[in-house]
Enzyme design. Structure first.
Site, PDB file in Angstrom:
ATOM      1  CE  LYS A   1      87.311  57.335 143.885  1.00 58.68           C
ATOM      2  NZ  LYS A   1      88.008  56.126 144.324  1.00 58.68           N
TER       3      LYS A   1
ATOM      4  CG  ASP B   1      93.785  62.410 128.726  1.00 61.11           C
ATOM      5  OD1 ASP B   1      94.306  61.823 127.764  1.00 61.11           O
ATOM      6  OD2 ASP B   1      94.058  63.585 129.032  1.00 61.11           O
TER       7      ASP B   1
ATOM      8  CG  ASP C   1      89.642  53.490 142.849  1.00 62.94           C
ATOM      9  OD1 ASP C   1      88.566  53.550 142.230  1.00 62.94           O
ATOM     10  OD2 ASP C   1      89.698  53.536 144.082  1.00 62.94           O
TER      11      ASP C   1
ATOM     12  CE1 TYR D   1      90.738  66.077 131.522  1.00 60.70           C
ATOM     13  CE2 TYR D   1      92.223  66.775 129.782  1.00 60.70           C
ATOM     14  CZ  TYR D   1      91.844  65.860 130.744  1.00 60.70           C
ATOM     15  OH  TYR D   1      92.579  64.727 130.933  1.00 60.70           O
TER      16      TYR D   1
ATOM     17  CG  ASP E   1      98.163  57.911 127.465  1.00 52.79           C
ATOM     18  OD1 ASP E   1      97.417  58.059 126.480  1.00 52.79           O
ATOM     19  OD2 ASP E   1      99.115  58.678 127.721  1.00 52.79           O
TER      20      ASP E   1
END
Ligand code: NAD
Length: 351
Positions: free
Chosen positions: A183, A240, A216, A130, A244
């Site tokens: 990851k 983030d 993933d 970010y 959602d």
């Protein structure tokens, strides 16, 4: 105790008003002694005062024992030099609100995949990719040529360690399982550091199981069977996106409570955005911000050893759960009949 209220952009003022109606009821019933200090930020403040987050509002945030932050339409904000400051990113860095805590719970029976959901995502929210917050000076993305852009991802042992501790502390009070999402198969060094810290923290919590998943696969596993997960700890961007997904699977993004918290401050914030497409139409579902405000009360209860705050938070959650049982008392996004105002009144009356 004076709570800072920043209604924000788009549907922000509507869902904030609805949330305050519910909080006013809880405040009176549980004798919390809360007062509200409402200030303008966002596009309205930009127009009148040249900044989406004027200095005096930032100062009020520094002093406030708790903050209620409506959603902001930061896609519309100009550059920082022209007064566009994203309050979320600014508060996270300047007030050290490193832990974004986002529960997802199927409140209307099972979730969208036919399985129950009851999990919490712990997202480190001051670094990662970010760019507006991951540098001491300047921004974490730049353009060496007009056809090449580079974004820098920052990961520190300290922040990985801190967010892991928050997740393990919560897991101890829940179903005693933490899933670390990473990851590291590709980002060997940075997510390797994240995993090193999570594993280190796990040693202090032998009663909590540590599970690790590649991001993933995690996106698929959440859809396949969300009931397998309890507390999920991860970095900024993965958290983030997955939060959602988890909230939507639980029933709707509109049901997703969220706080950003540090050691000394806490800010309630709806998980969704400012929804400009339904602004001013009495259509917004205020549940997300109401639940976030409840989480702020829980945080204040623990910090100030005030049991009545926790009781008020539980009463708000119970009133919401009762309202969501019937389509007659849900908002339109959930197939219900009520507008924002009528829903707020119904929930407040249920406290
Ligand atoms: P959004 O979350 O605002 O809206 C996505 C869709 O969900 C829209 O159709 C909207 O009408 C609907 N929706 C969202 N919240 C709802 C609610 N409470 N009740 C009923 N329906 C709801 O996402 P977007 O449209 O991509 O973003 C709009 C703005 O919000 C952008 O500027 C974005 O940057 C910003 N944003 C802010 C935050 C925040 O302040 N925390 C978070 C995400 C996005």
């Amino acid at each position: 105790m004076k709570i800072l209220v920043l209604p924000g952009d788009g549907i922000g003022p509507e869902i904030t008003e609805a949330t305050l109606e519910v909080l006013d009821r809880a405040n009176a019933k549980y004798k919390l002694g809360l007062e509200w200090q409402t200030e303008e930020m966002g596009l309205g403040a930009l127009k009148k005062r040249g900044s989406t987050l004027p200095d005096d509002v930032m100062e009020a945030a520094r002093k406030a024992p708790g903050i209620i932050l409506g959603p902001v339409d930061h896609l519309q904000y100009p550059s920082r030099e022209k007064g566009g400051i994203n309050p979320s990113g600014e508060f996270r860095v300047k007030l050290d609100l490193f832990a974004n805590i986002r529960p997802a719970k199927s409140r209307m029976g099972v979730g969208l995949t036919g399985k129950p959901v009851d999990l919490v995502i712990f997202r480190e929210c001051t670094e990662g990719f970010y760019a507006d917050r991951n540098m001491f000076m300047g921004r974490g993305e730049f353009m060496p040529t007009e056809d090449m852009a580079i974004a820098v991802r920052k990961v520190t042992a300290r922040q990985c360690n801190r967010i892991s501790r928050v997740a393990f502390d919560w897991a101890r009070k829940r179903r005693k399982k933490v899933t670390a999402v990473h990851k590291a198969n590709v980002l060997h060094i940075s997510d390797g550091l994240f995993l090193r810290e999570v594993r280190q923290v796990a040693k202090d919590y032998p009663d909590v199981e540590l599970d690790e998943k590649i991001v993933d696969a995690m996106a698929a596993l959440l859809v396949r069977d969300p009931s397998k997960f309890d507390c999920i700890v991860t970095g900024n961007m993965f958290g983030d996106i997955l939060s959602d997904e988890a909230s939507e699977i639980s029933g709707s993004l509109g049901l997703a409570g969220s706080v950003m918290a540090g050691d000394d401050a806490c800010c309630a914030q709806a998980q969704h955005g400012s929804a400009p497409d339904i602004q001013g139409q009495d259509k917004a579902n205020p549940t997300s911000l109401m639940l976030s405000a409840g989480m702020l009360l829980e945080w204040l209860a623990e910090r100030h050893k005030r049991d009545e705050f926790a009781q008020a938070a539980q009463a708000i959650e119970a009133a919401i759960d009762r309202a969501l049982q019937s389509a007659d008392t849900r908002t339109g996004d959930l197939g219900g009949k009520l507008g924002t105002k009528a829903y707020a009144k119904h929930v407040a009356n249920g406290i």
